[in-house]
Scaffold this motif. Structure first.
Motif, PDB file in Angstrom:
ATOM      1  N   GLU A 499     -38.177 -51.008 -73.842  1.00 26.65           N
ATOM      2  CA  GLU A 499     -38.476 -50.067 -72.779  1.00 26.65           C
ATOM      3  C   GLU A 499     -37.851 -48.705 -73.071  1.00 26.65           C
ATOM      4  O   GLU A 499     -38.460 -47.659 -72.814  1.00 26.65           O
ATOM      5  N   GLY A 509     -42.599 -44.597 -69.642  1.00 24.61           N
ATOM      6  CA  GLY A 509     -42.302 -45.933 -70.127  1.00 24.61           C
ATOM      7  C   GLY A 509     -43.374 -46.946 -69.766  1.00 24.61           C
ATOM      8  O   GLY A 509     -44.482 -46.590 -69.347  1.00 24.61           O
ATOM      9  N   PHE A 511     -42.633 -49.954 -67.832  1.00 24.73           N
ATOM     10  CA  PHE A 511     -42.072 -50.900 -66.874  1.00 24.73           C
ATOM     11  C   PHE A 511     -42.902 -50.861 -65.586  1.00 24.73           C
ATOM     12  O   PHE A 511     -43.324 -49.773 -65.173  1.00 24.73           O
ATOM     13  N   ILE A 514     -43.635 -54.432 -69.241  1.00 21.51           N
ATOM     14  CA  ILE A 514     -42.861 -55.063 -70.317  1.00 21.51           C
ATOM     15  C   ILE A 514     -42.359 -56.435 -69.883  1.00 21.51           C
ATOM     16  O   ILE A 514     -42.230 -57.354 -70.699  1.00 21.51           O
TER      17      ILE A 514
END
Length: 911
Positions: A499, A509, A511, A514
């Motif tokens: 991440e 990112g 998230f 992930i």
């Protein structure tokens, strides 16, 4: 005819005119009008109705339709640019209205994601176009005032190209290449280096074409030294400007070369092979020759138009068009403008666009990090982020270091082979995920996925070594097999490192996606964030802030999922969530003492006792362990958000304390209210109910209006709240209804917090959702009414004494995390009150307390930095005998910490 009927008739007329202008098919037209009618009945649509109709048409055009033999495909690909021009709407207006329309129309998640990607693609191009103009002007001569060219026949097209034509040609070449690689089209770093590749190719062609060499700017620093000579002839072989362009324009050479080899070269060779670009295919040159340029430009424009119609993409030639300012919605930079104009109004373009799509908002819990006021473009910021990641990995080898290898071998059971095997399995999972996405034209692509995983793996080993070293410092010679053998710990650590890498290259990112890739519970994952940040002092500010944002998402929502291990931990704690006083007795901040990773992570399935802290005993025993750490973060986050909300609503401190008591009661005694819901939902309901019973009413509309100003706010929080859930047994079809509404534990004991029965895998969830007001009326108020009315003066129970109010949590002014000022020197800054960094020989360290220590300490520290040697301090006092520093006044602590952080930032940027 009523006013409403007259309005709808007018809207219908405008809609039919719009459909005719777009040559819209009947099915899509009917679907769009039906959607508009339904939404206009339930919502007040402010602004031009034509703009909302355009949103309805766009959704109808992109909706999935059945196909023969291949499931579904997206529908009628009408150009978005045409939709906007016919509806007289700018792009900025469209994206703003589209977000609201998607909420009102409750469109599927995959449609939202495609719209978000479209906006992000556009934002990336807008940011890059801002960089493109000055870079092009530095390489090529500024175009003079040129009369518009008349249309010529094919035989008449063989005229020398102008600077303006080269400018447009190079931009189309770039956006066509970018559009053909959807895995990087919304990636700012790779897209920027793709632009540098395009400029490199066009520059090389101009340099090698005798007829077009006069286009080049003689002051450009990338020209060959002998370029000004009359007898100059280019040397045989290819000429590459890419390295110089990176040097002059904040590029990363290794990244640019990777993009050139994996994306740019194959794409350009394909264009030459298909005769779209005319010239020499072996050297990729000749398309600027007067004999080839006209045909090359026309062919390139044609295939680009075909591409955007086939994919439903945005026509990004909009940036170079004459009506760019109107079409985009904000001023855009122009090739013929002076730099002074580009630095003012025109350059406000990226500020308005990147605020939401490119930059990461600072959560309330990260306001302790002062903003960076230095002017930098999104490209520069992104390049710096990647550069800092590379600096963090400087000297790190692929695999464990010699030191880490020795530590692992010294364990009772060497976990090295298990770690290596786990990483291989995670790589296969990660690679397969993005291979599947690349087949669908989504994701980051296989090559990028391999690169990111290798960087993440290197970071994983570095972080693992830092964590193990810190464990040894805290626990001494204790065997570390306990934590080193935990599969979920290593999986979470690797996911966290991935991440960090993805965020550095592609903010914001990946998230929480992930976690879905590796099937990691969010409740376990967040514990590794705490361990990692405590152990690694070299993490740069933006990454720490991002991890803080990730942690907030876990605390506010993800950990409360009905299948979360959190509910098992609560059941093991006798179905009782800890109170705020049990977490922070006496308003002491207990994240300020060294805690081992094993204590923070527990066993990843239950509780683990934390080491004793030197705090004095209090009347309320301190709860310890991983569950307590989680609820400490819950209460801290909730207190920050409630403090901000009450401030905006002009709520007194006394009422705020009552609201806090109500929120805490809901969390401790009605914990299941949080299952599959959001922390902010309970906070807003607590504000409403306590303001109502104390006769200081605040409407839900006003509460939600103030809530929307918070950085984490999302309309789905108050528009889509879980009301109840029914589960259908897939084996026999029986339906079992379950309302997520707990009974008051004071009235009925034995409430079960287990999220599901063992046979839950055979059940299919069907949720009923509604807005926040419906949740309050149908779910929240039932268990909370007995508590709330105890604060009401007009209730029948007014004679009953109101519950005692616990103190409102104080604001944390500091963090236990020390900041290393430079990677070259062992000099640290940490807030006063945090524990001093543990070192083997404290008598050799130099400590300076601001506004208290003598000035010669600063001179000694400066001398140590200059010489690289620690000065002899025979007469210095050890740390234990240092005069106690004066306590900073509470109102001055935040200013002091800002000064400390500024010092850290200045030092970091100077090295």
């Amino acid at each position: 005819m009523s006013d409403e009927d007259e309005f709808m008739q007018k809207a219908r007329t405008g809609f039919e005119d719009l459909c005719r202008a777009l040559n819209m098919d009947e099915e899509a037209s009917n679907k769009a009008w039906e959607s508009y009618e339904n939404i206009s009945r339930n919502y007040t649509l402010e602004g031009s109705e034509l703009h909302w109709l355009a949103c309805a048409l766009y959704v109808a055009c992109r909706s999935s339709v059945p196909t023969v033999g291949k499931g579904t495909a997206e529908g009628n690909y009408v150009s978005l640019t045409r939709i906007l021009r016919c509806s007289e709407q700018s792009l900025v207006e469209f994206f703003s209205k589209m977000k609201k329309w998607q909420d009102m129309a409750n469109v599927p998640q995959d449609f939202r994601q495609s719209t978000e990607k479209l906006e992000r693609n556009f934002t990336v191009s807008a940011v890059i176009f801002k960089k493109y103009v000055p870079i092009f002007r530095s390489i090529f001569k500024a175009p003079p005032e040129e009369p518009p060219r008349v249309h010529r026949s094919r035989k008449q097209r063989r005229h020398p190209c102008t600077a303006s034509e080269v400018f447009n040609f190079c931009w189309i070449l770039f956006i066509h290449a970018k559009g053909n690689f959807p895995m990087i089209s919304d990636d700012l770093i790779n897209s920027y280096h793709l632009l540098l590749c395009a400029l490199d190719l066009v520059f090389t062609n101009a340099l090698l074409c005798n007829a077009r060499r006069e286009l080049l700017n003689p002051d450009f620093r990338g020209l060959p030294e002998e370029f000004g000579s009359k007898d100059y002839r280019p040397a045989p072989g290819s000429y590459c400007l890419l390295g110089k362009l990176c040097e002059l324009n904040d590029g990363l050479v290794l990244e640019a070369k990777g993009v050139k080899e994996h994306f740019w070269k194959p794409f350009i060779k394909m264009l030459f092979h298909k005769r779209i670009l005319k010239g020499r295919e072996d050297t990729l040159t000749g398309f600027l020759d007067p004999m080839n340029f006209g045909d090359s430009f026309a062919s390139l424009s044609r295939v680009y138009e075909e591409h955007i119609l086939a994919t439903g993409s945005l026509d990004e030639r909009i940036f170079t068009g004459e009506g760019a300012n109107k079409d985009i919605g904000t001023p855009a930079p122009c090739l013929s403008d002076g730099l002074e104009n580009q630095d003012s109004a025109a350059y406000r373009l990226h500020a308005s666009l990147t605020a939401t799509a490119m930059k990461v908002s600072t959560p309330l819990s990260s306001r302790k990090y002062p903003p960076d006021h230095r002017l930098s473009s999104p490209v520069s910021s992104a390049i710096q982020s990647v550069g800092r990641l590379h600096s963090l990995l400087t000297g790190v080898t692929q695999g464990p270091s010699t030191n880490l290898t020795q530590i692992l071998r010294a364990c009772a059971r060497d976990p090295s082979d298990v770690i290596s095997m786990r990483l291989k399995e995670m790589f296969q999972t990660f690679y397969q995920h993005y291979e599947d996405q690349s087949l669908e034209g989504q994701g980051m692509g296989k090559d990028v996925a391999v690169k990111f995983f290798r960087l993440g793996e290197a970071l994983y080993y570095k972080m693992l070594e830092a964590i193990v070293e810190r464990e040894k410092m805290i626990l001494g010679d204790a065997d570390l097999s306990g934590i080193l053998e935990q599969d979920i710990f290593h999986g979470s650590l690797m996911a966290c490192c991935l991440e960090i890498v993805i965020f550095s290259y592609r903010p914001p990112g990946d998230f929480p996606n992930i976690l879905k890739i590796f099937k990691i519970p969010a409740y376990h994952f967040y514990k590794v964030i705490e361990v990692l940040v405590r152990a690694e002092q070299g993490l740069f500010r933006e990454v720490v802030k991002h991890l803080n944002h990730v942690e907030e998402q876990v605390v506010e929502r993800l950990a409360w999922d009905s299948h979360s291990p959190l509910w098992d931990s609560l059941r093991n704690a006798k179905d009782h969530a800890p109170s705020c006083q049990e977490m922070i007795p006496g308003q002491r901040s207990t994240t300020l003492h060294p805690i081992s990773a094993q204590a923070l992570t527990g066993t990843f399935s239950g509780q683990s006792p934390a080491p004793k802290t030197p705090n004095k005993p209090t009347s309320v025993p301190l709860r310890k362990g991983s569950l307590s750490l989680f609820f400490r973060k819950v209460y801290h986050l909730a207190s920050l958000r409630l403090r901000d909300l009450c401030s905006q609503l002009d709520i007194s401190c006394e009422l705020r304390q009552k609201i806090w008591a109500c929120f805490e009661y809901s969390l401790v005694h009605c914990t299941e209210l949080m299952m599959d819901r959001h922390l902010d939902q309970l906070l807003m309901c607590a504000v409403y109910v306590m303001a109502k019973v104390t006769k200081e009413d605040r409407s839900f509309q006003n509460i939600m209006k103030c809530y929307r100003t918070q950085p984490q706010a999302s309309s789905t929080v108050y528009r889509s709240v879980l009301i109840s859930e029914s589960r259908r047994n897939l084996s026999d079809g029986n339906k079992v209804s379950k309302q997520k509404c707990p009974s008051n534990k004071n009235q009925e004991q034995g409430g079960n917090l287990s999220p599901s029965s063992p046979s839950s895998s055979s059940l299919m969830d069907q949720e009923e959702r509604g807005d926040l007001i419906r949740f309050y009326n149908q779910v929240y108020i039932t268990p909370m009414r007995p508590f709330a009315v105890r604060y009401s003066l007009s209730s029948p129970s007014a004679g009953v004494e109101s519950p005692p109010l616990c103190p409102y949590p104080s604001v944390r002014c500091g963090t236990a995390r020390r900041v290393q000022l430079s990677s070259k020197h062992c000099v640290y800054v940490l807030p006063h009150g945090a524990s001093a960094p543990a070192t083997p020989s404290p008598h050799q360290n130099i400590y300076y307390y601001i506004s208290n220590s003598p000035s010669d300490r600063l001179r000694e520290i400066n001398s140590m930095i200059r010489t690289g040697q620690s000065p002899s301090r025979k007469h210095s006092l050890p740390l234990e005998e240092e005069p106690e520093p004066k306590k900073a006044c509470p109102e001055n602590q935040s200013a002091l910490l800002r000064r400390l952080q500024d010092v850290a930032n200045d030092r970091s940027s100077s090295h």
